[in-house]
Motif scaffolding. Sequence first.
Motif: not given
Length: 111
Positions: A34-40, A47-48
């Motif tokens: 989830i954080p990787i997708v939010a950041q990318a 975003a989160l």
Amino acid sequence: MIQLHTPSSIKARVTAFALFVMFLISIGIGPVLIPIVAQAVFAGPFALGRALAVSGVLACGGALLLKLWLHRQLMLMRGDGPLLRADASAEASAPQYHFMQSKNGLGAEPE
């Protein structure tokens, strides 16, 4: 569904494997993905939340596709699928038996 459709001899192993896979995905991959997708993909203060919403939609869609595929496989295994019914008129003309106790108590009687 596991308890209903699994033979008794391997029911515990199949249940343990299913729980292992569910926990592996939910505890192992979810908090990292989830954080990787939010950041990318997303930017900004929301975003989160957006990444969580997208992952929820994708998980529900994947679960629905898996359910439909498994339902089709189960129908094909049982012989209820439309691909396995070559002649529906032959089934209709076959004698029908009601499963009720007969007069002598030994089983069903034909109509």
